[in-house]
Design a protein around this motif. Structure first.
Motif, PDB file in Angstrom:
ATOM      1  N   UNK A  53       0.770  -1.199  -0.151  1.00  0.00           N
ATOM      2  CA  UNK A  53      -0.044  -0.006  -0.093  1.00  0.00           C
ATOM      3  C   UNK A  53       0.747   1.296   0.149  1.00  0.00           C
ATOM      4  N   UNK A  54       0.288   2.288  -0.520  1.00  0.00           N
ATOM      5  CA  UNK A  54       1.274   3.681  -0.555  1.00  0.00           C
ATOM      6  C   UNK A  54       0.978   4.375   0.753  1.00  0.00           C
ATOM      7  N   UNK A  55      -0.120   4.236   1.309  1.00  0.00           N
ATOM      8  CA  UNK A  55      -0.443   5.074   2.532  1.00  0.00           C
ATOM      9  C   UNK A  55      -1.000   3.855   3.644  1.00  0.00           C
ATOM     10  N   UNK A  83      -3.854  11.970   2.314  1.00  0.00           N
ATOM     11  CA  UNK A  83      -2.496  12.445   1.882  1.00  0.00           C
ATOM     12  C   UNK A  83      -1.109  11.727   2.809  1.00  0.00           C
ATOM     13  N   UNK A  84      -1.658  11.420   4.118  1.00  0.00           N
ATOM     14  CA  UNK A  84      -0.638  10.408   4.947  1.00  0.00           C
ATOM     15  C   UNK A  84      -1.522   9.423   5.079  1.00  0.00           C
ATOM     16  N   UNK A  85      -2.715   9.282   5.265  1.00  0.00           N
ATOM     17  CA  UNK A  85      -3.268   8.013   5.745  1.00  0.00           C
ATOM     18  C   UNK A  85      -4.711   7.774   4.931  1.00  0.00           C
ATOM     19  N   UNK A  86      -5.199   6.556   4.968  1.00  0.00           N
ATOM     20  CA  UNK A  86      -6.653   6.263   4.313  1.00  0.00           C
ATOM     21  C   UNK A  86      -7.377   6.058   5.370  1.00  0.00           C
ATOM     22  N   UNK A  87      -8.767   5.743   5.252  1.00  0.00           N
ATOM     23  CA  UNK A  87      -9.700   5.412   6.357  1.00  0.00           C
ATOM     24  C   UNK A  87     -10.833   4.818   5.599  1.00  0.00           C
ATOM     25  N   UNK A  88     -11.052   3.420   6.104  1.00  0.00           N
ATOM     26  CA  UNK A  88     -12.040   2.629   5.853  1.00  0.00           C
ATOM     27  C   UNK A  88     -13.143   2.706   6.746  1.00  0.00           C
ATOM     28  N   UNK A 118      -8.134  -7.760   8.473  1.00  0.00           N
ATOM     29  CA  UNK A 118      -6.744  -8.254   8.247  1.00  0.00           C
ATOM     30  C   UNK A 118      -5.545  -7.620   7.675  1.00  0.00           C
ATOM     31  N   UNK A 119      -6.040  -6.440   7.033  1.00  0.00           N
ATOM     32  CA  UNK A 119      -5.400  -5.634   6.015  1.00  0.00           C
ATOM     33  C   UNK A 119      -4.993  -4.363   6.637  1.00  0.00           C
ATOM     34  N   UNK A 120      -5.825  -3.732   7.774  1.00  0.00           N
ATOM     35  CA  UNK A 120      -5.799  -2.532   8.108  1.00  0.00           C
ATOM     36  C   UNK A 120      -4.623  -2.453   9.019  1.00  0.00           C
TER      37      UNK A 120
END
Length: 224
Positions: A53-55, A83-88, A118-120
């Motif tokens: 992942x990029x972020x 920008x620096x993090x993604x939120x699901x 599992x991916x967070x």
């Protein structure tokens, strides 16, 4: 009053957390209370290799979006989102679209939910009130570091901060600081993930907990 009477008359009262047990003992002195932790299928909920992942990814799961602290989480991440993090966000609530935020409408048994868990990189539940939220337990079993509010039975589930990070509820500033510290410290995340997995094996294995529950019920039956 009726609840206290039922607790006192019961042959056995199962309390999922130490917090619950203390509450029953306080409200219904004389009740036979057993601290019995809920069980989870550790064959299904288990760590998995994380994809590239990029972020870093933060995961929130909650049907009652506001009460579970969803708005606090978005406020805490603020301009970092996209920008620096993604939120699901796994929730049925309507959430305004914004960069870096993905909303998922998933049921409890949906395999896509398990994949998100599992991916967070961090599971976050800044709830304003909870007893023993199952989503925390699922994230722990998946080896995902947990950041949650110090409410209800959550501190007991997270071993008072040794198997996860605890923050005061309703404080986006403290939440922002705790999230940043975790996201910037892979070693700390790995340590918490290992502690959470070990705690699940010791206290929340469904096979072991079911056998323990049967033993308790058999003992209660023998006592009459």
């Amino acid at each position: 009053a009726r609840e206290r009477l039922a607790l006192r008359r019961a042959a056995i009262v199962f309390a999922w957390t130490a917090w619950t047990r203390r509450g029953v003992e306080r409200e219904a002195p004389g009740a036979r209370v057993v601290e019995h932790h809920p069980g989870i299928d550790l064959h299904r909920y288990r760590p998995a290799a994380r994809g590239e992942r990029t972020l870093p990814r933060v995961l929130f799961v909650g049907g009652r979006f506001v009460e579970k602290g969803g708005e606090d989480l978005i406020e805490a991440l603020g301009e970092q989102l996209g920008h620096t993090v993604e939120l699901d966000l796994v929730t049925p609530a309507e959430v305004a679209a914004r960069p870096g935020v993905r909303v998922h409408r998933l049921g409890p048994s949906d395999p896509r939910l398990l994949e998100l868990q599992q991916q967070a990189d961090v599971f976050c539940l800044p709830s304003h009130g909870d007893a023993a939220p199952w989503a925390v337990l699922e994230a722990m079993a998946c080896g995902t570091p947990v950041l949650a509010s110090r409410v209800g039975g959550i501190p007991d589930m997270l071993d008072e901060g040794r198997a996860g990070t605890l923050v005061a509820h309703g404080d986006p500033r403290a939440l922002r600081g705790a999230l940043s510290a975790l996201l910037e410290d892979p070693a700390r995340r790995a340590s918490l993930a290992a502690a959470a997995s070990e705690r699940c094996s010791e206290r929340y294995d469904a096979r072991r907990q079911f056998a323990r529950m049967l033993d308790q019920l058999q003992d209660a039956a023998i006592r009459g």
